[in-house]
Design a protein around this motif. Structure first.
Motif, PDB file in Angstrom:
ATOM      1  N   ALA A 105       1.065  -0.956   0.230  1.00  0.00           N
ATOM      2  CA  ALA A 105       0.348  -0.034   0.051  1.00  0.00           C
ATOM      3  C   ALA A 105       1.085   1.459  -0.399  1.00  0.00           C
ATOM      4  CB  ALA A 105      -0.877  -0.209   1.160  1.00  0.00           C
ATOM      5  N   ILE A 106       2.354   0.926   0.775  1.00  0.00           N
ATOM      6  CA  ILE A 106       2.855   2.016   0.015  1.00  0.00           C
ATOM      7  C   ILE A 106       3.138   3.011  -1.239  1.00  0.00           C
ATOM      8  CG2 ILE A 106       5.451   3.552   1.094  1.00  0.00           C
ATOM      9  CD1 ILE A 106       5.785   0.808   3.270  1.00  0.00           C
ATOM     10  N   ALA A 107       3.416   1.780  -1.839  1.00  0.00           N
ATOM     11  CA  ALA A 107       3.117   2.865  -3.441  1.00  0.00           C
ATOM     12  C   ALA A 107       3.475   1.604  -4.106  1.00  0.00           C
ATOM     13  CB  ALA A 107       4.968   3.425  -3.688  1.00  0.00           C
ATOM     14  N   PRO A 108       2.903   2.365  -5.850  1.00  0.00           N
ATOM     15  CA  PRO A 108       3.047   1.303  -6.542  1.00  0.00           C
ATOM     16  C   PRO A 108       4.410  -0.014  -6.750  1.00  0.00           C
ATOM     17  CG  PRO A 108       2.476   3.359  -7.268  1.00  0.00           C
ATOM     18  CD  PRO A 108       2.479   3.359  -6.282  1.00  0.00           C
ATOM     19  N   ASN A 109       5.586   0.766  -6.736  1.00  0.00           N
ATOM     20  CA  ASN A 109       6.386   0.032  -7.164  1.00  0.00           C
ATOM     21  C   ASN A 109       7.390  -0.819  -6.019  1.00  0.00           C
ATOM     22  OD1 ASN A 109       6.923   2.787  -5.613  1.00  0.00           O
ATOM     23  ND2 ASN A 109       9.142   3.261  -6.637  1.00  0.00           N
ATOM     24  N   VAL A 110       6.608  -1.230  -4.628  1.00  0.00           N
ATOM     25  CA  VAL A 110       7.166  -1.667  -4.021  1.00  0.00           C
ATOM     26  C   VAL A 110       7.432  -2.973  -4.319  1.00  0.00           C
ATOM     27  CG1 VAL A 110       6.890  -2.986  -1.710  1.00  0.00           C
ATOM     28  CG2 VAL A 110       6.428  -0.398  -1.929  1.00  0.00           C
ATOM     29  N   ALA A 111       8.277  -4.041  -4.418  1.00  0.00           N
ATOM     30  CA  ALA A 111       8.184  -5.048  -4.356  1.00  0.00           C
ATOM     31  C   ALA A 111       8.035  -6.017  -3.467  1.00  0.00           C
ATOM     32  CB  ALA A 111       9.251  -5.373  -5.603  1.00  0.00           C
ATOM     33  N   ILE A 112       7.592  -7.118  -2.609  1.00  0.00           N
ATOM     34  CA  ILE A 112       7.834  -7.532  -2.026  1.00  0.00           C
ATOM     35  C   ILE A 112       8.801  -8.642  -1.746  1.00  0.00           C
ATOM     36  CG2 ILE A 112       6.177  -8.967  -0.255  1.00  0.00           C
ATOM     37  CD1 ILE A 112       5.503  -6.252  -0.181  1.00  0.00           C
ATOM     38  N   LYS A 113       9.483  -8.610  -0.507  1.00  0.00           N
ATOM     39  CA  LYS A 113      10.455  -9.737  -0.252  1.00  0.00           C
ATOM     40  C   LYS A 113      11.008 -10.785   0.422  1.00  0.00           C
ATOM     41  CE  LYS A 113      16.297  -8.572   0.325  1.00  0.00           C
ATOM     42  NZ  LYS A 113      16.851  -7.567   0.721  1.00  0.00           N
ATOM     43  N   VAL A 114      10.242 -11.757  -0.044  1.00  0.00           N
ATOM     44  CA  VAL A 114      10.506 -12.536   1.242  1.00  0.00           C
ATOM     45  C   VAL A 114      11.541 -13.732   1.566  1.00  0.00           C
ATOM     46  CG1 VAL A 114       7.689 -12.736   0.653  1.00  0.00           C
ATOM     47  CG2 VAL A 114       8.622 -14.632  -0.020  1.00  0.00           C
ATOM     48  N   PRO A 115      11.394 -14.353   2.559  1.00  0.00           N
ATOM     49  CA  PRO A 115      12.652 -15.201   2.432  1.00  0.00           C
ATOM     50  C   PRO A 115      12.799 -17.166   2.081  1.00  0.00           C
ATOM     51  CG  PRO A 115      11.593 -15.862   4.244  1.00  0.00           C
ATOM     52  CD  PRO A 115      10.867 -14.726   3.867  1.00  0.00           C
ATOM     53  N   LEU A 116      13.919 -17.462   1.447  1.00  0.00           N
ATOM     54  CA  LEU A 116      13.380 -18.503   0.611  1.00  0.00           C
ATOM     55  C   LEU A 116      12.977 -20.119   1.682  1.00  0.00           C
ATOM     56  CD1 LEU A 116      15.474 -19.311  -2.958  1.00  0.00           C
ATOM     57  CD2 LEU A 116      13.963 -21.059  -1.039  1.00  0.00           C
ATOM     58  N   THR A 117      11.959 -20.260   1.870  1.00  0.00           N
ATOM     59  CA  THR A 117      11.622 -20.512   3.131  1.00  0.00           C
ATOM     60  C   THR A 117      10.467 -21.459   2.170  1.00  0.00           C
ATOM     61  OG1 THR A 117      10.679 -19.541   4.455  1.00  0.00           O
ATOM     62  CG2 THR A 117      12.897 -19.276   4.893  1.00  0.00           C
ATOM     63  N   PHE A 118      10.056 -22.421   3.542  1.00  0.00           N
ATOM     64  CA  PHE A 118       8.655 -23.391   2.957  1.00  0.00           C
ATOM     65  C   PHE A 118       7.505 -21.943   2.450  1.00  0.00           C
ATOM     66  CE2 PHE A 118       5.095 -25.577   3.338  1.00  0.00           C
ATOM     67  CZ  PHE A 118       4.938 -26.629   3.111  1.00  0.00           C
ATOM     68  N   ASP A 119       7.219 -20.944   3.662  1.00  0.00           N
ATOM     69  CA  ASP A 119       6.269 -20.548   3.779  1.00  0.00           C
ATOM     70  C   ASP A 119       6.798 -19.504   2.856  1.00  0.00           C
ATOM     71  OD1 ASP A 119       6.292 -21.927   7.061  1.00  0.00           O
ATOM     72  OD2 ASP A 119       4.484 -20.592   6.590  1.00  0.00           O
ATOM     73  N   GLY A 120       8.108 -18.853   2.545  1.00  0.00           N
ATOM     74  CA  GLY A 120       8.009 -17.685   1.413  1.00  0.00           C
ATOM     75  C   GLY A 120       7.394 -18.505   0.457  1.00  0.00           C
ATOM     76  N   LEU A 121       8.040 -19.638   0.307  1.00  0.00           N
ATOM     77  CA  LEU A 121       7.373 -19.457  -1.336  1.00  0.00           C
ATOM     78  C   LEU A 121       5.802 -19.686  -1.633  1.00  0.00           C
ATOM     79  CD1 LEU A 121      10.650 -22.569  -1.696  1.00  0.00           C
ATOM     80  CD2 LEU A 121      10.616 -20.676  -3.247  1.00  0.00           C
TER      81      LEU A 121
END
Ligand code: E4P
Length: 221
Positions: free
Chosen positions: A75-91
């Motif tokens: 919601a901050i801005a349209p150019n935000v990319a969400i970074k998630v860790p490479l884990t089971f839950d992240g995938l």
């Protein structure tokens, strides 16, 4: 090749973005913590300075929590990319977000098979950490070579290889040789790339000669 800055330092981002060389920014909780300011506030400022993707990392380690936080960050801005860790839950979170059209950067990747999983989960970017592998005596750039080769075999995924944890200019050179899509680097590395002692001494010699001959370029009439 795209150049991202790996920092949450607003002054550095503003200064370097003015060159037109900055295609995006990556942040992580450690970089955000260094600023001593609220994460959402910093991300909003960076998004206003750089048009390209700005990676903002979730803090939750479970899928539901990651998705909750992703909603706030998106919601901050349209150019935000969400970074998630490479884990089971992240995938799992990556798949859900990618299906909603969100750009996801899957971070903390340390093996070619992890990168393949990120691509299959719909990641826009996968971030292999070359410096941290080098630190423990592994071959960081070897990992990039493997991932680039594998992704070349499966262009349908469209996941970009984002070389992360860069430590020096040579990492940039190697990443370019291997045709990595993106490298994210601390501001100091981009500044080092610009500098060469022969450029500086060349300018000094030219200016000395010009001064001796009394050369000048007058303003346009
Ligand atoms: C990537 O997005 C990370 O923020 C970063 O490159 C981590 O690098 P480090 O190993 O220097 O902390």
């Amino acid at each position: 090749m795209k150049f991202f800055l790996d920092t949450a330092d607003i002054a550095e981002i503003r200064d370097l973005a003015a060159t037109g060389l900055v295609d995006g920014v990556t942040t992580n909780p450690s970089l955000a913590a260094k600023t001593g300011r609220p994460m959402t506030e910093i991300i909003a400022e960076i998004c206003a300075l750089v048009e390209g993707p700005i990676s903002a990392e979730v803090l939750a380690t479970d899928t539901a929590g990651m998705l909750r936080e992703a909603e706030v960050l998106r919601a901050i801005a349209p150019n935000v990319a969400i970074k998630v860790p490479l884990t089971f839950d992240g995938l799992k979170a990556c798949r859900v977000l990618a299906d909603e059209g969100v750009k996801v950067n899957v971070t903390l990747c340390f093996s070619p098979v992890q990168a393949l999983l990120a691509a299959k989960a719909g990641a826009a970017f996968v971030s292999p950490f070359v410096g941290r592998l080098d630190d423990i005596g592994h071959d960081g750039m070897g990992l990039i070579a493997d991932i680039v080769e594998i992704f070349h075999n499966y262009p349908q995924y469209g996941t970009e290889v984002l070389v992360a944890s860069a430590r020096h200019v040579h990492h940039v050179l190697e990443a370019a040789r291997l045709a990595a899509d993106v490298i994210t680097m601390p501001p100091a590395i981009l500044r080092q790339m610009i500098k060469h002692p022969l450029t500086d001494s060349g300018i000094a010699a030219f200016l000395k000669d010009a001064e001796k001959a009394g050369l000048s370029i007058p303003p346009r009439a």
